[in-house]
Design an enzyme around this catalytic site. Structure first.
Site, PDB file in Angstrom:
ATOM      1  N   ASP A   1       0.856  -1.180   0.000  1.00 49.84           N
ATOM      2  CA  ASP A   1       0.000   0.000   0.000  1.00 49.84           C
ATOM      3  C   ASP A   1       0.904   1.246   0.000  1.00 49.84           C
ATOM      4  OD1 ASP A   1      -1.936   1.864   0.425  1.00 49.84           O
ATOM      5  OD2 ASP A   1      -2.638   1.085   2.335  1.00 49.84           O
TER       6      ASP A   1
ATOM      7  N   ASP B   1      -3.306   2.264  -5.785  1.00 53.09           N
ATOM      8  CA  ASP B   1      -2.130   2.305  -4.906  1.00 53.09           C
ATOM      9  C   ASP B   1      -2.019   1.100  -3.968  1.00 53.09           C
ATOM     10  OD1 ASP B   1      -4.241   2.884  -3.248  1.00 53.09           O
ATOM     11  OD2 ASP B   1      -3.180   4.430  -2.126  1.00 53.09           O
ATOM     12  N   GLU B   2      -2.707   0.025  -4.284  1.00 51.98           N
ATOM     13  CA  GLU B   2      -2.691  -1.157  -3.427  1.00 51.98           C
ATOM     14  C   GLU B   2      -2.644  -2.435  -4.241  1.00 51.98           C
ATOM     15  OE1 GLU B   2      -5.715  -1.826  -0.334  1.00 51.98           O
ATOM     16  OE2 GLU B   2      -6.015   0.331  -0.448  1.00 51.98           O
TER      17      GLU B   2
END
Length: 418
Positions: free
Chosen positions: A11, A113-114
């Site tokens: 993350d 973003d993960e």
DNA sequence: TCTGGGGTCCTAGGACCC
DNA sequence: TCTGGGGTCCTAGGACCC
């Protein structure tokens, strides 16, 4: 014997803000946004002024993602606000994904973003999972220029919750023997999939921590919260059988495009005019991915923020922008009660292959020629830019609300959002 | 609240059929 | 029909995620 499951969750810390900071530094800025109270914010002049991401120093002022920039500035008058640049985020997201591909062939991009990595069995190739997580963390910082949190656990939910334990720039583990110490003392709201409503319902039962939820009688949880209750009860007990699903193995379920209008639409003509570019861009995106749709939906948010929607299944699949637009306008007219409209949205669901379209004779000529026209237009826009070709009715309109990943931009493949 | 946008999944209720 | 009950399909609304 099956290898023990090990999942990593990666993350990016304050993703949009970190990526903006990095970009500014690369373009000669001397100030690193990450070191001062700063946020990435929407455009206030067009009524989208909310916090999209915040720096660690901004967190110290209790600035929350999703709150208005007005409110954020009240908490911190010196707050630095920068606008968002989605193509940049997609590019950075792809850099991260490329690096992670070195560590496992089974990766799910959960959002821009993960990522989840199935590390099961990879110990034989890369060594211990925690050491490997540490290597990923270090390489992101040194090679990519932004920091990440890496969570290590026996399933996705524990890997994800592990990632939340200490931030930023940490590797954390959450295995079954660590639940009582690390997970159970946390407020129940911090558990994945426990939102405001679930938190309220649990509070009525006197349940405030994840541990209290874990120890509830599952029958009581089911009575109060149905299947969603069983889901979060399982999570609280560290259970999550869901697999890491690589994104290219599942198609999208729907495409949508919505926009808050710079000013409320008060007439049907105004609303139709605003719907046109939304329909154009969302249909183009669907077409680009090779789909047609059999379910159209329109969404209205009134000036009082109440939301209504209306949808209709089509007999025949369609993929041309003009036909989508005509249907969406008809749906809008059926739904609208005449009050001022703040936001409009168009959604395309029930996706299918365009070649299975069953056109009636009367429709076929019209739709085939429209589809052919769209294909030519798509090519021109791909080559010369989003606004190089558009319906005359869209001239002089504001395009800031068009799809963030419309033609030409570098789109990351994810399950959700972005 | 001066409150974004793109997704997924679930539930309730009505229509319809047998 | 002053109509039972179960199954399926469709739509609207809502909860949650990033």
């Amino acid at each position: 014997m099956c290898a023990k499951r090990v999942i990593l969750h990666v993350d990016v810390n304050s993703a949009f803000l970190s990526w903006e900071a990095l970009d500014l530094l690369e373009h000669g800025a001397t100030l690193d946004l990450r070191t001062v109270p700063s946020v990435v914010g929407g455009d206030e002049t067009s009524r989208r002024g909310i916090v999209l991401a915040k720096s660690t120093p901004a967190k110290a002022y209790d600035i929350q993602t999703g709150e208005t920039l007005f409110s954020a500035r009240r908490k911190c008058p010196d707050l630095l606000v920068v606008p968002s640049h989605y193509p940049l985020y997609a590019k950075q997201s792809n850099r991260l994904y490329t690096l992670l591909c070195e560590y496992s062939p089974v990766i799910q991009r959960y959002s821009i973003d993960e990522c989840f990595l199935d590390f099961t069995g990879m110990e034989y190739v890369h060594g211990d999972a925690v050491a490997c997580a540490e290597e990923i963390r270090r390489r992101c910082e040194t090679e990519l220029g932004f920091t990440v949190n890496v969570g290590v656990g026996p399933n996705k939910v524990l890997a994800k919750m592990a990632g939340e334990l200490r931030k930023p720039n940490f590797v954390n583990t959450l295995f079954p023997h660590e639940l009582a110490d690390k997970l159970w003392p946390l407020p129940v709201r911090e558990l994945f999939m426990v939102g405001r409503q679930t938190e309220r319902a649990l509070a009525r039962r006197g349940v405030h921590t994840i541990g209290e939820l874990a120890h509830m009688d599952p029958k009581a949880v089911r009575y109060d919260l149905k299947s969603h209750g069983m889901l979060v009860w399982g999570y609280a007990n560290g259970m999550d059988p869901s697999p890491v699903v690589p994104n290219d193995s599942v198609g999208p379920k729907s495409y949508s495009n919505a926009a808050t209008l710079p000013a409320d639409a008060c007439t049907a003509a105004d609303a139709h005019a605003a719907l046109r570019p939304l329909c154009e861009s969302v249909t183009e995106r669907m077409r680009r991915d090779g789909w047609a749709t059999k379910l159209l939906g329109v969404q209205i948010k009134y000036a009082d923020f109440s939301v209504v929607q209306h949808q209709r299944a089509l007999r025949d699949a369609i993929c041309d922008s003009r036909t989508v637009f005509e249907h969406i306008c008809a749906l809008f007219d059926e739904l609208w009660d005449g009050r001022p409209v703040r936001l409009l949205g168009a959604r395309l669901g029930e996706l299918c292959q365009p070649d299975c379209e069953q056109l009636t004779l009367e429709d076929s000529c019209k739709q085939i020629s429209r589809a052919a026209l769209d294909r030519v237009a798509d090519c021109i826009r791909a080559k010369y830019g989003r606004t190089s070709l558009m319906p005359a009715t869209m001239l002089r309109q504001d395009f800031s609300h068009l799809d963030r990943y419309a033609a030409n931009s570098e789109k990351p493949k994810t399950n959700s959002p972005f």
